[in-house]
Scaffold this active site. Structure first.
Site, short mmCIF file in Angstrom:
data_model
loop_
_atom_site.label_atom_id
_atom_site.label_comp_id
_atom_site.label_asym_id
_atom_site.label_seq_id
_atom_site.Cartn_x
_atom_site.Cartn_y
_atom_site.Cartn_z
N CYS A 1 0.88 -1.16 0.00
CA CYS A 1 0.00 0.00 0.00
C CYS A 1 0.92 1.22 0.00
O CYS A 1 2.08 1.11 -0.39
CB CYS A 1 -0.94 -0.02 1.20
N GLN A 2 0.45 2.36 0.45
CA GLN A 2 1.27 3.55 0.42
C GLN A 2 2.40 3.51 1.45
O GLN A 2 3.53 3.85 1.16
CB GLN A 2 0.40 4.81 0.64
#
Length: 124
Positions: A85-86
């Protein structure tokens, strides 16, 4: 005041237990380790579609965390799953959801996409 301390204590205990459990079920990989294995695995970006469109690891499939429960059947249990994810928080939560449904070969990118220096694909 006392009730607030009890609630705060409970939140801290819950967070520590979740963190320790997550470390047991999903292996956090450095970028180098991630890069060495993701081509032989199911590479899943659990960020939202707009984040994915702005840039993602080449070959990744976008299954946002918000849709994972409905789309879990798209993933095979007999192959490793590399998640990112980020920054690493959502991929950890995704790993917990997958683990509860019987997925065992789970890995995620330590530090998330923001630390990735490899090839990136962007939508035009």
């Amino acid at each position: 005041m006392e009730a607030l301390l009890i609630v705060l204590g409970a939140i801290i205990v819950y967070s520590v237990i979740t963190y320790l459990w997550q470390r047991r079920i999903v292996k956090a990989l450095t970028e180098e380790e991630f890069r060495a294995g993701y081509r032989k695995a199911q590479l899943v970006d659990v960020r939202e579609p707009d984040e994915f469109a702005a840039g993602h690891i080449l070959g990744a499939r976008n299954i946002p965390l918000t849709q994972l429960r409905m789309r879990m059947k798209e993933l095979r249990k007999d192959q490793p799953i590399y998640l990112y994810c980020q920054n690493g928080l959502r991929s950890g939560r995704a790993a917990q959801m997958l683990y509860r449904k019987g997925y065992r070969n789970l890995y995620h990118l330590k530090g998330g996409f923001k630390t990735w220096t490899g090839k990136v694909k962007k939508k035009a």
